[in-house]
Design an enzyme around this catalytic site. Structure first.
Site, PDB file in Angstrom:
ATOM      1  N   GLU A  55      -7.416   4.325   7.548  1.00 51.21           N
ATOM      2  CA  GLU A  55      -7.246   5.755   7.256  1.00 51.21           C
ATOM      3  C   GLU A  55      -8.476   6.309   6.551  1.00 51.21           C
ATOM      4  O   GLU A  55      -8.834   7.478   6.730  1.00 51.21           O
ATOM      5  CB  GLU A  55      -5.956   5.968   6.434  1.00 51.21           C
ATOM      6  CG  GLU A  55      -4.724   5.840   7.321  1.00 51.21           C
ATOM      7  CD  GLU A  55      -3.466   5.384   6.607  1.00 51.21           C
ATOM      8  OE1 GLU A  55      -3.386   5.480   5.370  1.00 51.21           O
ATOM      9  OE2 GLU A  55      -2.549   4.908   7.303  1.00 51.21           O
ATOM     10  N   ASN A  69       0.860  -1.181   0.000  1.00 50.57           N
ATOM     11  CA  ASN A  69       0.000   0.000   0.000  1.00 50.57           C
ATOM     12  C   ASN A  69       0.899   1.234   0.000  1.00 50.57           C
ATOM     13  O   ASN A  69       1.460   1.586   1.029  1.00 50.57           O
ATOM     14  CB  ASN A  69      -0.900  -0.042   1.250  1.00 50.57           C
ATOM     15  CG  ASN A  69      -1.762   1.204   1.380  1.00 50.57           C
ATOM     16  OD1 ASN A  69      -1.797   2.045   0.483  1.00 50.57           O
ATOM     17  ND2 ASN A  69      -2.445   1.337   2.511  1.00 50.57           N
ATOM     18  N   HIS A 121      -9.963   0.633   4.576  1.00 44.97           N
ATOM     19  CA  HIS A 121      -8.690   0.901   5.270  1.00 44.97           C
ATOM     20  C   HIS A 121      -8.958   1.863   6.426  1.00 44.97           C
ATOM     21  O   HIS A 121      -9.783   2.782   6.306  1.00 44.97           O
ATOM     22  CB  HIS A 121      -7.678   1.496   4.289  1.00 44.97           C
ATOM     23  CG  HIS A 121      -6.302   1.584   4.878  1.00 44.97           C
ATOM     24  ND1 HIS A 121      -5.941   2.591   5.739  1.00 44.97           N
ATOM     25  CD2 HIS A 121      -5.235   0.771   4.770  1.00 44.97           C
ATOM     26  CE1 HIS A 121      -4.679   2.397   6.122  1.00 44.97           C
ATOM     27  NE2 HIS A 121      -4.232   1.289   5.546  1.00 44.97           N
ATOM     28  N   SER A 143       2.615  -2.223  10.412  1.00 50.08           N
ATOM     29  CA  SER A 143       4.039  -2.236  10.773  1.00 50.08           C
ATOM     30  C   SER A 143       4.739  -3.556  10.457  1.00 50.08           C
ATOM     31  O   SER A 143       5.588  -4.015  11.223  1.00 50.08           O
ATOM     32  CB  SER A 143       4.219  -1.859  12.256  1.00 50.08           C
ATOM     33  OG  SER A 143       3.811  -0.524  12.470  1.00 50.08           O
ATOM     34  N   LYS A 196       0.145   4.292  -0.345  1.00 46.93           N
ATOM     35  CA  LYS A 196      -0.517   5.491   0.206  1.00 46.93           C
ATOM     36  C   LYS A 196      -0.253   6.693  -0.706  1.00 46.93           C
ATOM     37  O   LYS A 196      -0.196   6.528  -1.923  1.00 46.93           O
ATOM     38  CB  LYS A 196      -0.082   5.702   1.654  1.00 46.93           C
ATOM     39  CG  LYS A 196      -0.300   4.426   2.485  1.00 46.93           C
ATOM     40  CD  LYS A 196      -0.245   4.616   3.960  1.00 46.93           C
ATOM     41  CE  LYS A 196      -0.442   3.265   4.646  1.00 46.93           C
ATOM     42  NZ  LYS A 196      -0.511   3.357   6.089  1.00 46.93           N
ATOM     43  N   GLU A 224      -5.932  -5.469  10.130  1.00 42.05           N
ATOM     44  CA  GLU A 224      -4.983  -4.399  10.433  1.00 42.05           C
ATOM     45  C   GLU A 224      -5.396  -3.695  11.722  1.00 42.05           C
ATOM     46  O   GLU A 224      -6.295  -2.835  11.698  1.00 42.05           O
ATOM     47  CB  GLU A 224      -4.969  -3.368   9.296  1.00 42.05           C
ATOM     48  CG  GLU A 224      -4.485  -3.907   7.975  1.00 42.05           C
ATOM     49  CD  GLU A 224      -3.867  -2.804   7.121  1.00 42.05           C
ATOM     50  OE1 GLU A 224      -2.722  -2.954   6.728  1.00 42.05           O
ATOM     51  OE2 GLU A 224      -4.539  -1.791   6.885  1.00 42.05           O
ATOM     52  N   GLY A 276       1.608   2.088  10.853  1.00 42.57           N
ATOM     53  CA  GLY A 276       2.562   3.197  10.794  1.00 42.57           C
ATOM     54  C   GLY A 276       3.180   3.563  12.130  1.00 42.57           C
ATOM     55  O   GLY A 276       3.778   4.632  12.262  1.00 42.57           O
TER      56      GLY A 276
HETATM   57  P1  PGA Z   1       2.287   0.190   7.673  1.00 44.95           P
HETATM   58  O1  PGA Z   1       0.879   0.408   6.925  1.00 44.95           O
HETATM   59  O2  PGA Z   1       2.881  -1.092   7.137  1.00 44.95           O
HETATM   60  O3  PGA Z   1       3.103   1.398   7.289  1.00 44.95           O
HETATM   61  O4  PGA Z   1       2.003   0.106   9.121  1.00 44.95           O
HETATM   62  C1  PGA Z   1       0.022  -0.685   6.680  1.00 44.95           C
HETATM   63  C2  PGA Z   1      -1.231  -0.201   6.013  1.00 44.95           C
HETATM   64  O5  PGA Z   1      -1.679   0.913   6.287  1.00 44.95           O
HETATM   65  O6  PGA Z   1      -1.835  -0.926   5.197  1.00 44.95           O
END
Ligand code: PGA
Length: 254
Positions: free
Chosen positions: A100, A12, A98, A215, A14, A170, A176
């Site tokens: 976010e 991903n 997701h 992460s 982003k 997740e 993150g």
């Molecule tokens: P990250 O993000 O690996 O940077 O924690 C995962 C995601 O948002 O899908």
């Protein structure tokens, strides 16, 4: 008989890359995919990079997906992109739900359900993200939250065949942050998701892939992505570094 599920590792990206960076990373990721024939590899760039990334990965085993879609096929929806358009571009996957999108852009369980249905309608494979916040985990509500998110997303949906939908667990507090659940915590949630998928999708529930995300790094992929019922990873930050992403794919291929 135990279902066999092909591992999937999806990056991903982003809102991180410009055109030149995306082109270079697409080529590097396609090379990683070609070295891991037993693992499905996918990348999920921003909308404006999709055409370029599709060109750079064309003819390779690296699949491409979008990070979002609108559930209507067309209309007065300023700033949105329909699943119909994404499917016509030749994409395979699309992220839905997701955290976010849920927290920063106010997407409800109902919105997520409409997006999952729209993706299915156009032959896109939704990667349906579910997961608890830190306070929900502290309050002992993790499994209940994940079950609610899954049930809401599946409501009214024709049971998908195993390869028509992917679930990503997740934990919101792990995205993150550099923090991850322990392997037993990941295993507990994945087993519970598998049970719910069996209830919601019958025998296909056995074949739906469940990814872990939050992460994931080159260092923890070996312990998290190889757990029972973990069919791969949804990788944010580490997918931007080909060396790290290659190590994560290799950990799942091992
Ligand atoms: P990250 O993000 O690996 O940077 O924690 C995962 C995601 O948002 O899908």
């Amino acid at each position: 008989m135990k279902a066999t599920r092909r591992p999937l590792v999806a990056g991903n990206w982003k809102m991180h890359l410009d055109e030149a960076e995306a082109a270079a990373l697409a080529e590097a990721t396609a090379a990683i995919a070609s070295q891991a024939p037993a693992v499905d590899v996918a990348i999920l760039p921003s909308f404006h990079l999709l055409r370029r990334v599709l060109d750079r990965t064309s003819g390779t085993s690296c699949a491409v997906g979008a990070q979002n879609l609108h559930h209507e096929d067309r209309g007065a929806f300023t700033g949105e992109v329909s699943g119909a358009s994404l499917a016509r571009m030749g994409l395979r996957f699309v992220l839905t739900g997701h955290s976010e999108r849920r927290t920063l852009f106010g997407e409800s369980d109902r919105t997520v359900r409409l997006k999952v249905a729209a993706a299915r309608r156009h032959g896109l494979v939704p990667i349906l993200c579910v997961g608890e916040t830190e306070s929900e985990r502290d309050g002992g509500r993790t499994l209940g939250v994940v079950e609610r998110q899954l049930r809401e997303a599946f409501e009214g949906l024709a049971a998908p065949r195993g390869d028509e939908l992917v679930v990503a667990y997740e934990p919101v507090w792990a995205i993150g942050t550099g923090r991850t659940p322990t392997p037993p915590q990941v295993e507990e949630v994945h087993r519970s998701i598998r049970e719910i998928l069996r209830l919601l999708a019958g025998t296909s529930g056995e074949r739906i892939r469940i990814l872990y995300g939050g992460s994931v790094t080159a260092d923890n992929a070996g312990s998290l992505l190889t757990l029972p019922e973990v069919d791969g990873g949804l990788v944010g930050g580490a997918s931007l570094d080909p060396r790290k992403f290659a190590a994560i794919v290799a950990a799942k291929a091992a």
